[in-house]
Design an enzyme around this catalytic site. Structure first.
Site, PDB file in Angstrom:
ATOM      1  N   HIS A 407      -8.843  81.493  -9.644  1.00 20.52           N
ATOM      2  CA  HIS A 407     -10.310  81.504  -9.665  1.00 20.52           C
ATOM      3  C   HIS A 407     -10.870  82.199 -10.903  1.00 20.52           C
ATOM      4  CE1 HIS A 407     -10.225  85.689  -7.993  1.00 20.52           C
ATOM      5  NE2 HIS A 407     -11.380  85.774  -8.622  1.00 20.52           N
ATOM      6  N   ASP A 463      -4.349  80.977  -4.717  1.00 22.10           N
ATOM      7  CA  ASP A 463      -5.157  81.459  -5.843  1.00 22.10           C
ATOM      8  C   ASP A 463      -4.234  82.057  -6.901  1.00 22.10           C
ATOM      9  OD1 ASP A 463      -7.268  82.226  -7.412  1.00 22.10           O
ATOM     10  OD2 ASP A 463      -7.880  83.914  -6.139  1.00 22.10           O
ATOM     11  N   SER A 569     -10.204  91.111 -10.294  1.00 18.63           N
ATOM     12  CA  SER A 569      -9.572  89.854  -9.888  1.00 18.63           C
ATOM     13  C   SER A 569      -8.481  89.446 -10.865  1.00 18.63           C
ATOM     14  CB  SER A 569     -10.621  88.742  -9.825  1.00 18.63           C
ATOM     15  OG  SER A 569     -11.468  88.904  -8.724  1.00 18.63           O
TER      16      SER A 569
END
Length: 623
Positions: A407, A463, A569
């Site tokens: 992502h 992910d 992230s």
């Protein structure tokens, strides 16, 4: 006398202030300002007064039209009056008849544009569940409780904070539908603001796993006739010259019969059945089956009979790391991965690693601390070229390959679709903003590989992404790769209560303001977090959790705090093995609902589950 003089002086000052006001250009204050400056004497018998105020409010504002001042007289509180006045003005058109106005003020129906609505409906007109107003996933809202403090943006209830002409709405939990109206009853009428239009079956987000019969054991016993990949590509026959050449050096299970061109799982890939496809040499694809979900403890258990705590207590740091990848495609660094030049290679511990080991025996970084220099030599900063900005974290796994979250590279709801030319990686960094001469290395990217079954539309399942560097990076005291776990390591360490470590340059706390300078760290942050039981992870969110994820963080009653936050992230969740002193990347920072909220946890991509995909990509594209 002194007492009398003391009273006279404020009186003179007040008179002087009044004279100044009379001769000034702006004499009068707005009603709200004036009323907030007036001090009222508190009266006794509060229960009786509440009844009187309620009666006064009903008489002044329901039976008749009232002003802000009259409402204030009844409520005796600026805050309460502001809340009431917002609803009252929203119900302007409903002031007659009386019962319609009362229903409007109650807030369970929509009047006019529906800005008065305060009900608990949280489903859109097509049946999509609403996103929490405080959440950034799956959509980044431009409207929130900070930008619209009087709009009552609670939970995920339908509201109309921007006076939309179509009535109350919400951001949705479907990444493909940013916002949508809700079907709200209209005050005093037998109709709704917008009609319900349920979506056709199969469209949108799956809120629960498929009900069809599942395939066990990741398809290793699958004998079906499926012969097409998830992308619709036909499978090559296993007996074809191309497939035979590719299979020659693979560690295939001889018990798996490779029949015709049917999808199979001969190498025990945790992703399930697959096949080779036409195209570039080595091209393969996964096939779409509904696999039975296995709990993390069961899937990583690998048939171990030992109790995990006893296993760790009874072993010493003598087990050597076993290499897994082909150095021709993977590059160098695996043989001594996870051994930090400034710590393990000098027989030194960092300040907080003892906490991790004790958790094994005793059973986005918020509330973290500054990392020591060289503490996380595999940490990578994913950096955008233009405009120049930190995008995400990432992890060095060899001198050629970097691992991150998909992502960070591709997420259409946030307009993310980066190519190799948009990005670079900065390796060996400690400072967030300063260029660290003779320490950090800046590398260009040759190619990005995103997992073919990455599910950005629903729940960020799988992910994960690999990035190949244009040139191998030289190792140093500040640059060194981490290890990727094998089954035994995953079985031993991925246990509820055991702590792992998250590092990153993300925000220090959750914020809605544009000025994020005060919440951004100056150097790399580190926090140790416990793995959470799978049922607790599932119960903490409405989003469907798969066995490609695990969650970590402190529970509300544990007295500690900590979490990853925006900007972390893609970074690593690592654990140190007490068996060989090596650091392993067990997870990738993936998603969470806010930062460090009670009852909410950070979710991480399960690296071991996707290791076979990593191997296939590296074998295919590494040379």
């Amino acid at each position: 006398m002194a007492h009398v003089r003391g009273l006279q002086l404020p009186g003179c000052l007040a008179l002087a202030a009044l004279c100044t006001l009379v001769h000034s250009q702006h004499v009068f204050l707005a009603p709200q300002q004036a009323l907030s400056l007036l001090q009222r004497v508190r009266r006794a018998n509060s229960v009786f007064l509440e009844e009187v105020r309620k009666g006064n409010l009903e008489r002044e504002c329901v039976e008749e039209t009232c002003s802000y001042e009259e409402a204030f007289e009844a409520l005796e509180s600026s805050t309460a009056t502001d809340v009431f006045w917002a609803k009252y003005t929203a119900c302007e058109t409903a002031r007659t008849p009386r019962d319609k106005l009362a229903a409007c003020l109650e807030g369970n129906c929509a009047e006019g544009l529906g800005t008065n609505y305060r009900g608990h409906l949280n489903i859109t007109q097509s049946g999509i569940q609403c996103q929490l107003w405080r959440s950034r996933y799956p959509h980044k809202p431009e409207i929130n409780s900070t930008t619209h403090p009087g709009a009552d943006l609670q939970e995920n209830f339908c509201r109309n904070p921007d006076s939309s002409t179509t009535g109350p709405w919400c951001y949705t939990t479907d990444p493909t539908v940013r916002r949508q109206e809700c079907s709200i009853p209209v005050c005093g009428q037998d109709q709704v603001t917008v009609a319900m239009t349920p979506r056709s079956e199969g469209s949108g987000v799956n809120l629960s796993p498929p009900s069809e019969q599942c395939v066990p054991d990741r398809g290793q016993q699958y004998q079906g006739r499926l012969a097409v990949t998830t992308h619709g590509l036909p499978c090559l026959a296993w007996a074809s010259a191309q497939a035979k050449a590719l299979s020659k050096h693979q560690d295939f299970n001889s018990a798996v019969q490779l029949v015709e061109n049917f999808c199979r799982n001969p190498d025990g890939d945790e992703e399930g059945v697959w096949c080779y496809v036409a195209g570039k040499p080595g091209d393969f694809g996964y096939c779409d089956l509904n696999y039975c979900e296995e709990a993390m403890e069961e899937e990583t258990g690998g048939g171990l009979d030992e109790d995990p705590d006893r296993a760790i207590e009874g072993r010493t740091a003598t087990s050597e790391y076993q290499t897994f990848f082909d150095p021709r495609t993977f590059g160098s660094g695996e043989a001594d991965c996870g051994l930090r030049p400034l710590f393990e290679k000098k027989s030194l511990e960092d300040k907080t690693e003892r906490e991790l080991l004790e958790s094994y025996i005793d059973g986005r970084i918020v509330e973290g601390s500054d990392a020591e220099i060289g503490m996380s030599p595999w940490q990578v900063m994913l950096f955008r070229k233009s405009p120049q900005e930190l995008l995400c974290g990432a992890t060095l796994i060899s001198d050629r390959w970097v691992l991150t979250a998909a992502h960070c590279l591709l997420y259409p709801p946030w307009d993310k679709n980066f190519t190799e030319n948009d990005l670079l990686v900065r390796i060996g960094k400690h400072s967030r903003t300063r260029y660290e001469r003779n320490i950090e290395k800046i590398s260009m990217l040759e190619k990005i590989y995103i997992h073919p079954r990455y599910n950005w539309r629903e729940n960020l399942d799988r992910d994960i992404a690999l990035m190949k560097l244009k040139k191998p990076v030289a190792f140093s005291d500040y640059i060194h790769p981490v290890c990727l776990p094998d089954r035994e390591t995953a079985a031993s360490l991925l246990q509820a209560g055991y702590k792992g470590r998250v590092t990153g340059w993300g925000n220090l706390k959750e914020t809605w303001t544009a000025n994020v300078g005060k919440v951004q760290p100056s150097v790399l942050q580190v926090v140790n977090l416990p793995i959470v039981e799978r049922p607790v992870c599932k119960d903490s969110t409405r989003i469907r959790i798969t066995d490609n994820m695990f969650c970590a963080g402190y529970k509300p009653d544990e007295g500690k705090r900590g979490d990853a936050c925006e900007g972390d992230s893609g970074g690593p969740f690592v654990m140190k093995s007490p068996f060989n002193n090596c650091w392993y990347q067990m997870g990738i920072v993936s998603w969470g609902e806010g930062c460090d909220r009670d009852g909410k946890y950070g979710f991480y991509t399960h690296v071991f589950r996707l290791k076979k995909w990593i191997q296939k990509v590296i074998d295919q594209f590494g040379e």
